[in-house]
Write an enzyme that holds these catalytic residues in place. Structure first.
Site, PDB file in Angstrom:
ATOM      1  N   ASP A 141     -16.184   4.501  11.977  1.00 34.34           N
ATOM      2  CA  ASP A 141     -16.750   5.705  11.364  1.00 34.34           C
ATOM      3  C   ASP A 141     -16.158   5.923   9.977  1.00 34.34           C
ATOM      4  O   ASP A 141     -16.095   7.045   9.490  1.00 34.34           O
ATOM      5  CB  ASP A 141     -16.493   6.912  12.271  1.00 34.34           C
ATOM      6  CG  ASP A 141     -17.319   8.128  11.854  1.00 34.34           C
ATOM      7  OD1 ASP A 141     -16.917   9.259  12.191  1.00 34.34           O
ATOM      8  OD2 ASP A 141     -18.350   7.939  11.169  1.00 34.34           O
ATOM      9  N   LYS A 144     -18.988   2.980   5.058  1.00 36.28           N
ATOM     10  CA  LYS A 144     -20.040   2.177   5.720  1.00 36.28           C
ATOM     11  C   LYS A 144     -20.069   0.736   5.218  1.00 36.28           C
ATOM     12  O   LYS A 144     -20.418  -0.160   5.958  1.00 36.28           O
ATOM     13  CB  LYS A 144     -21.393   2.857   5.541  1.00 36.28           C
ATOM     14  CG  LYS A 144     -21.401   4.337   5.951  1.00 36.28           C
ATOM     15  CD  LYS A 144     -20.698   4.607   7.287  1.00 36.28           C
ATOM     16  CE  LYS A 144     -20.273   6.056   7.417  1.00 36.28           C
ATOM     17  NZ  LYS A 144     -19.301   6.287   8.523  1.00 36.28           N
ATOM     18  N   ASP A 169     -20.791   4.505  14.158  1.00 33.98           N
ATOM     19  CA  ASP A 169     -21.525   5.712  13.796  1.00 33.98           C
ATOM     20  C   ASP A 169     -22.378   5.433  12.552  1.00 33.98           C
ATOM     21  O   ASP A 169     -22.091   4.504  11.791  1.00 33.98           O
ATOM     22  CB  ASP A 169     -20.550   6.861  13.494  1.00 33.98           C
ATOM     23  CG  ASP A 169     -21.270   8.195  13.318  1.00 33.98           C
ATOM     24  OD1 ASP A 169     -20.744   9.059  12.616  1.00 33.98           O
ATOM     25  OD2 ASP A 169     -22.376   8.360  13.878  1.00 33.98           O
ATOM     26  N   ASN A 170     -23.421   6.208  12.339  1.00 37.04           N
ATOM     27  CA  ASN A 170     -24.197   6.231  11.085  1.00 37.04           C
ATOM     28  C   ASN A 170     -24.944   4.956  10.740  1.00 37.04           C
ATOM     29  O   ASN A 170     -25.097   4.632   9.546  1.00 37.04           O
ATOM     30  CB  ASN A 170     -23.277   6.573   9.903  1.00 37.04           C
ATOM     31  CG  ASN A 170     -22.411   7.756  10.151  1.00 37.04           C
ATOM     32  OD1 ASN A 170     -21.185   7.655  10.211  1.00 37.04           O
ATOM     33  ND2 ASN A 170     -23.030   8.912  10.331  1.00 37.04           N
ATOM     34  N   GLU A 199     -25.155  14.373  12.394  1.00 38.74           N
ATOM     35  CA  GLU A 199     -24.428  15.536  12.898  1.00 38.74           C
ATOM     36  C   GLU A 199     -24.948  16.839  12.280  1.00 38.74           C
ATOM     37  O   GLU A 199     -25.175  16.909  11.078  1.00 38.74           O
ATOM     38  CB  GLU A 199     -22.909  15.408  12.641  1.00 38.74           C
ATOM     39  CG  GLU A 199     -22.510  15.032  11.240  1.00 38.74           C
ATOM     40  CD  GLU A 199     -22.341  13.541  11.066  1.00 38.74           C
ATOM     41  OE1 GLU A 199     -22.979  12.770  11.810  1.00 38.74           O
ATOM     42  OE2 GLU A 199     -21.594  13.128  10.177  1.00 38.74           O
TER      43      GLU A 199
HETATM   44  O1  LIG Z   1     -19.480   8.505   4.552  1.00 36.02           O
HETATM   45  C1  LIG Z   1     -19.265   8.803   5.733  1.00 36.02           C
HETATM   46  N1  LIG Z   1     -18.142   8.498   6.345  1.00 36.02           N
HETATM   47  C2  LIG Z   1     -17.107   7.828   5.589  1.00 36.02           C
HETATM   48  C3  LIG Z   1     -15.795   8.210   6.193  1.00 36.02           C
HETATM   49  C4  LIG Z   1     -14.678   7.998   5.554  1.00 36.02           C
HETATM   50  C5  LIG Z   1     -13.389   8.404   6.143  1.00 36.02           C
HETATM   51  O2  LIG Z   1     -12.712   7.228   6.602  1.00 36.02           O
HETATM   52  C6  LIG Z   1     -11.468   7.132   5.927  1.00 36.02           C
HETATM   53  N2  LIG Z   1     -11.112   5.738   5.867  1.00 36.02           N
HETATM   54  C7  LIG Z   1     -11.450   4.833   4.923  1.00 36.02           C
HETATM   55  N3  LIG Z   1     -10.915   3.622   5.280  1.00 36.02           N
HETATM   56  C8  LIG Z   1     -10.250   3.814   6.420  1.00 36.02           C
HETATM   57  C9  LIG Z   1      -9.536   2.749   7.175  1.00 36.02           C
HETATM   58  F1  LIG Z   1      -9.519   3.036   8.470  1.00 36.02           F
HETATM   59  F2  LIG Z   1     -10.200   1.607   7.008  1.00 36.02           F
HETATM   60  F3  LIG Z   1      -8.310   2.632   6.723  1.00 36.02           F
HETATM   61  C10 LIG Z   1     -10.341   5.118   6.810  1.00 36.02           C
HETATM   62  C11 LIG Z   1     -11.691   7.840   4.599  1.00 36.02           C
HETATM   63  O3  LIG Z   1     -10.466   8.189   4.001  1.00 36.02           O
HETATM   64  C12 LIG Z   1     -12.476   9.044   5.093  1.00 36.02           C
HETATM   65  O4  LIG Z   1     -11.653   9.983   5.722  1.00 36.02           O
HETATM   66  C13 LIG Z   1     -20.272   9.593   6.478  1.00 36.02           C
HETATM   67  C14 LIG Z   1     -21.292  10.187   5.742  1.00 36.02           C
HETATM   68  C15 LIG Z   1     -22.248  10.942   6.397  1.00 36.02           C
HETATM   69  N4  LIG Z   1     -23.275  11.530   5.617  1.00 36.02           N
HETATM   70  O5  LIG Z   1     -24.220  12.169   6.168  1.00 36.02           O
HETATM   71  O6  LIG Z   1     -23.245  11.402   4.365  1.00 36.02           O
HETATM   72  C16 LIG Z   1     -22.221  11.128   7.778  1.00 36.02           C
HETATM   73  C17 LIG Z   1     -21.199  10.527   8.512  1.00 36.02           C
HETATM   74  O7  LIG Z   1     -21.128  10.669   9.881  1.00 36.02           O
HETATM   75  C18 LIG Z   1     -20.228   9.746   7.883  1.00 36.02           C
HETATM   76  O8  LIG Z   1     -19.276   9.152   8.665  1.00 36.02           O
HETATM   77 MG   LIG Z   2     -19.810   9.236  10.740  1.00 38.60          MG
END
Ligand SMILES: O=C(NC/C=C/[C@H]1O[C@@H](n2cnc(C(F)(F)F)c2)[C@H](O)[C@@H]1O)c1cc([N+](=O)[O-])cc(O)c1O
Ligand SMILES: [Mg+2]
Length: 214
Positions: A141, A144, A169-170, A199
Site C-alpha cells: 500500500d 504504486k 491496494d489501489n 476509500e
Molecule cells: O498514493 C497512495 N499511497 C501511497 C502511500 C505512500 C505511503 O507509503 C510510504 N512508503 C513509501 N515507501 C515505503 C516503503 F515501505 F517502501 F519503505 C513506505 C510513504 O511514506 C507514504 O506514507 C494512495 C493514493 C490514493 N489516492 O486515491 O490518491 C489512495 C490510496 O489508497 C493510496 O494508497
Molecule cells: Mg492505498
C-alpha cells in the site's frame, strides 16, 4: 488543528477512540476521513476484504509496505493470532512518528514492528534482522510505482515461499498497471481481483490477491 493531516488524524484518535481498543481506533479514523477530511487509508470497505484474507491466512510473519498513519497496521494487528508479528515499513519519519502513536493508542504495539527507511535498503536485510525465513502475507500500500520493483526484490531476497500471498491496494485507483500485468501474466502467481471502491468514495478501486507459486 495540528499542522498536518496525519497529526489531525492522531488528534481525533486521542479525542474519540478508546485507548487499547483497536476497533475504536479503526472506526474513529474511518468516521473522520469519511466526514471531515479524506485520507489514503485502505478504509472500511477494502479493509473488510483485507480482514478476510488475514483471517484466512493467519500469518505468523506479515509485512506491510506503507504504514502512513497506521490505520491498516492496527486493523491487521487486531486480527493476528498470538505470537504473530506484523512488520510495517514507512519511509517518511513524520508519518512514522504519528503511526507509532496510533499503534500504541490501539494497544497493538506488541504485535507490530514499525521500521523506517526505503524499501530498497530494508528488504535485502530483513531475513537477518528479524530471523525470518519468509513472509506468509505481504500488504502492498505504498508508492504504486514501487509495487513491482519491491515484489521482484522480495522474490530475489527469498522472502517469498510457495504459498506466500501478496495483497495489493489501489490496483485500479490510483492504479499499479505494471504490477498488475506482472502478477496476472506470470506463471509464478495465481492472481485474483476483489472489486471494491476507493476509500470513502464511490470511485471504483480494488484489491489484488496474488499467491506466489514458487
Ligand atoms: O498514493 C497512495 N499511497 C501511497 C502511500 C505512500 C505511503 O507509503 C510510504 N512508503 C513509501 N515507501 C515505503 C516503503 F515501505 F517502501 F519503505 C513506505 C510513504 O511514506 C507514504 O506514507 C494512495 C493514493 C490514493 N489516492 O486515491 O490518491 C489512495 C490510496 O489508497 C493510496 O494508497
Ligand atoms: Mg492505498
Amino acid at each position: 488543528y495540528g499542522s498536518t493531516r496525519p497529526e489531525r488524524i492522531l488528534a481525533e484518535v486521542k479525542r474519540k477512540a478508546t485507548r487499547g481498543d483497536a476497533r475504536s481506533v479503526v472506526d474513529t479514523i474511518d468516521q473522520y476521513c469519511r466526514h471531515q477530511e479524506w485520507a489514503m487509508n485502505v478504509g472500511d470497505e477494502k479493509g473488510t476484504i483485507l480482514d478476510s484474507i488475514v483471517c484466512e491466512v493467519k500469518p505468523r510473519a506479515m509485512l506491510e509496505l506503507g504504514t502512513y498513519c497506521g490505520y491498516s497496521a492496527v486493523r491487521i494487528a487486531s486480527l493476528l493470532p498470538p505470537n504473530s508479528r506484523l512488520i510495517t515499513m514507512e519511509f517518511n519519519p513524520v508519518f512514522a512518528a504519528i503511526a507509532r502513536q496510533v499503534i500504541a493508542w490501539a494497544g497493538v504495539e506488541d504485535k507490530v514492528v514499525l521500521i523506517e527507511g526505503p524499501s530498497g535498503d530494508w528488504i535485502p536485510k530483513m531475513k537477518k534482522e528479524f530471523g525470518l525465513t519468509s513472509f506468509d502475507l505481504v500488504f502492498l500500500d505504498h508508492w504504486k510505482d514501487c509495487y513491482l520493483p519491491d515484489t521482484k526484490l522480495m522474490e530475489e531476497c527469498g522472502l517469498l515461499r510457495t504459498g506466500s500471498i501478496l495483497v495489493a491496494d489501489n490496483v485500479i485507483c490510483p492504479g499499479a498497471p505494471d504490477y498488475l500485468e506482472y502478477v496476472r501474466g506470470s506463471p509464478r502467481y495465481e492472481s485474483k481481483y476483489f472489486r471494491s471502491h476507493l476509500e470513502y468514495t464511490t470511485v471504483e478501486d480494488g484489491i489484488e490477491k496474488s499467491v506466489f507459486l514458487g
